[in-house]
Design an enzyme around this catalytic site. Structure first.
Site, PDB file in Angstrom:
ATOM      1  N   ASP A 184      75.702  52.773 140.388  1.00 49.79           N
ATOM      2  CA  ASP A 184      74.811  53.173 139.298  1.00 49.79           C
ATOM      3  C   ASP A 184      74.348  51.940 138.533  1.00 49.79           C
ATOM      4  O   ASP A 184      75.012  50.895 138.556  1.00 49.79           O
ATOM      5  CB  ASP A 184      75.545  54.106 138.320  1.00 49.79           C
ATOM      6  CG  ASP A 184      76.000  55.395 139.004  1.00 49.79           C
ATOM      7  OD1 ASP A 184      75.391  55.775 140.017  1.00 49.79           O
ATOM      8  OD2 ASP A 184      76.974  55.996 138.501  1.00 49.79           O
TER       9      ASP A 184
HETATM   10  N1  URA Z   1      80.880  56.624 141.294  1.00 52.12           N
HETATM   11  C1  URA Z   1      80.076  56.695 140.196  1.00 52.12           C
HETATM   12  O1  URA Z   1      80.138  57.638 139.446  1.00 52.12           O
HETATM   13  N2  URA Z   1      79.217  55.677 139.991  1.00 52.12           N
HETATM   14  C2  URA Z   1      79.122  54.582 140.774  1.00 52.12           C
HETATM   15  O2  URA Z   1      78.332  53.677 140.502  1.00 52.12           O
HETATM   16  C3  URA Z   1      79.970  54.533 141.894  1.00 52.12           C
HETATM   17  C4  URA Z   1      80.833  55.562 142.140  1.00 52.12           C
END
Ligand code: URA
Length: 237
Positions: free
Chosen positions: A104
Site C-alpha cells: 500500500d
Molecule cells: N497487507 C496490507 O494490508 N497492506 C500492505 O501493504 C501489505 C499487506
C-alpha cells in the site's frame, strides 16, 4: 542481432531515436560509423559506442529489492502520487519493470522489482505459499487470544474463506511480527480489523528467505544476489 535493437535494449533510446543517433554519426561500431540500424552485430564481441560512451549489454533479466518509503505507489502509472519507479531513474527501460505484488502507499519496507514475469508469478501465486513477514504497529493493545485466532485463520470482512494459518509474535501489546503466506487485498490491515484493531504503521521485513537489507535506507534499492533470486524460485510446500 540488429544494431538498432541492441541500442534499444541497452539504453533508454527508442527505435526512432536510435535510428537518428546512427544517421547523425553519434554511434560507432568497432570505431566505424554504421550506415544503418539493420547492421548485424555480435553483442559479446563488438564494441558499440554512443557519443564516446560504451553501450554495455544489460543483464537480460533484472531483480532488485527496494526499501519502499511511505507515500509511493506500486504502479507503473498514477496521475496523483509518486511511483516507486520514480526512485529508479538511473535505470534504463524502467517501463519493463514491475513490482512483485504490491505494498500500500503508506506501507514501507521490502519491495521486489523485476522484469521477469515468470519469477514474480512464482512468488505471488497463491499456490506457492511464499511466507511474508510484516511488522505492524497497532492503534489498540492486542486482544489476548489474537495468536490463536491468527493461527486458526480469520474470516475477513467481505471474504468467505478464512485466511490460511499464519503466525504472530508479540513484540509488545501494540507491535507484532506477522507472517502470512497469502497476498489478499490489504490482508494485514483487514486481519487486524477483524480482531477489532487498526494498523497504524506497516513495514514488510522479509519474503521467503530474502530479508530487507539493513544497509538500504528508505528510498534506496539494490540488485538481488543470485542466491536471493534462486531462493525465491523454489516452490514452497
Ligand atoms: N497487507 C496490507 O494490508 N497492506 C500492505 O501493504 C501489505 C499487506
Amino acid at each position: 542481432m540488429r544494431l538498432d535493437k541492441y541500442i534499444c535494449d541497452n539504453t533508454s533510446l527508442t527505435r526512432s531515436l536510435a535510428t537518428k543517433a546512427i544517421k547523425s554519426g553519434r554511434i560507432k561500431v568497432n570505431g566505424i560509423k554504421p550506415k544503418s540500424g539493420a547492421l548485424k552485430i555480435l553483442p559479446d564481441s563488438d564494441q558499440v559506442v554512443f557519443d564516446g560512451h560504451l553501450i554495455e549489454a544489460q543483464p537480460s533479466t533484472r531483480y532488485y529489492m527496494m526499501n519502499k518509503p511511505q507515500g509511493y505507489v506500486c504502479a507503473n502509472s498514477d496521475g496523483e502520487h509518486p511511483l516507486v519507479f520514480d526512485l529508479m531513474n538511473k535505470e534504463i527501460n524502467i517501463s519493463r519493470l514491475h513490482t512483485v505484488g504490491r505494498l500500500d502507499k503508506d506501507t514501507t519496507g521490502l519491495l521486489l522489482i523485476t522484469d521477469d514475469g515468470q519469477w514474480s508469478h512464482q512468488i505471488t501465486s497463491p499456490n506457492h505459499h511464499q511466507a511474508k513477514t510484516y511488522r505492524a504497529w497497532l492503534a489498540e493493545p492486542l486482544i489476548e487470544d489474537a495468536e490463536l485466532k491468527i493461527e486458526a485463520g480469520i474470516v475477513l470482512k467481505d471474504d468467505i474463506k478464512p485466511t490460511l494459518p499464519a503466525t504472530m509474535q508479540r513484540v509488545s501489546d501494540t507491535e507484532v511480527l506477522l507472517t502470512i503466506s497469502e497476498g489478499r487485498y490489504h490482508q494485514v490491515k483487514r486481519m487486524f480489523a477483524a480482531l477489532g484493531n487498526r494498523v497504524i504503521r506497516l513495514h514488510r521485513e522479509s519474503i521467503g528467505q530474502v530479508t530487507l537489507d539493513p544497509l538500504l535506507a528508505p528510498r534506496n534499492y539494490r540488485m538481488l544476489t543470485l542466491d536471493e533470486v534462486q531462493s525465491l524460485s523454489k516452490i514452497q510446500e
